[in-house]
Design an enzyme around this catalytic site. Structure first.
Site, short mmCIF file in Angstrom:
data_model
loop_
_atom_site.label_atom_id
_atom_site.label_comp_id
_atom_site.label_asym_id
_atom_site.label_seq_id
_atom_site.Cartn_x
_atom_site.Cartn_y
_atom_site.Cartn_z
N HIS A 51 -5.71 -5.73 -9.52
CA HIS A 51 -6.10 -6.97 -8.86
C HIS A 51 -6.17 -8.15 -9.82
CE1 HIS A 51 -8.30 -9.64 -6.01
NE2 HIS A 51 -7.53 -8.98 -5.15
N GLU A 74 2.17 -14.06 -3.56
CA GLU A 74 1.68 -12.69 -3.76
C GLU A 74 1.98 -11.81 -2.56
OE1 GLU A 74 -2.64 -11.75 -3.01
OE2 GLU A 74 -2.80 -13.89 -3.49
N ARG A 101 -6.70 -3.90 1.57
CA ARG A 101 -5.41 -4.12 0.93
C ARG A 101 -5.31 -3.47 -0.44
NH1 ARG A 101 -4.76 -10.15 0.39
NH2 ARG A 101 -2.66 -9.66 -0.30
N ARG A 130 -0.69 -5.47 -6.34
CA ARG A 130 0.07 -6.60 -5.82
C ARG A 130 1.35 -6.78 -6.62
NH1 ARG A 130 -3.81 -6.18 -3.11
NH2 ARG A 130 -5.26 -7.73 -2.33
#
Length: 135
Positions: free
Chosen positions: A126, A91, A102, A106
């Site tokens: 997420h 990831e 963050r 992703r």
């Protein structure tokens, strides 16, 4: 007897569906009703947010990555991506403007060599959903 006949009919329908989807190129897992969530949805590299395009290019270049967790093993605990052995997926963070951490975005890539992944997926939520990145 009725239950056995219904079960046999259901198996026959499944067999027909599997043969039809194999001929059409649709994955067997999808034909069996097994879902990988939205991992079958796609997004073009050019349609990723700017930060996503930058992260994708960093992956292909081998870094350097801005976050220490970038490149770490992604466990696929949600089981939304195709099942693979542990360590197959990695990831990477896609920066989220204004986020204090963050963020939720992703890119997850799978394959033996990180700079030449077999496939990559983008998630903006997420890991609740994925879109396969296509050229």
């Amino acid at each position: 007897m009725l239950r056995t006949a219904a079960s046999h009919a259901a198996r026959s329908l499944l067999a027909v569906a599997l043969l039809a989807t194999a001929a059409s190129g649709v994955g067997v897992a999808h034909a069996r009703g097994l879902s990988w969530g939205t991992s079958e949805a796609t997004v073009a590299v050019t349609d990723l947010p700017r930060q996503g395009r930058q992260t994708y290019q960093l992956i292909l270049d081998g870094g350097p990555f801005p976050y220490g967790k970038d490149g770490s093993v992604f466990g696929n605990r949600e089981r939304l991506l195709p099942r693979e052995r542990r360590g197959y997926y990695r990831e990477y963070t896609v920066e989220t403007p204004g986020a204090r951490d963050r963020g939720a975005r992703r890119i997850v890539c799978g394959g033996k060599r990180p700079t030449t992944p077999d496939a990559c997926w983008y998630t903006s939520d997420h890991y609740a959903s994925f879109k396969r990145i296509v050229q």
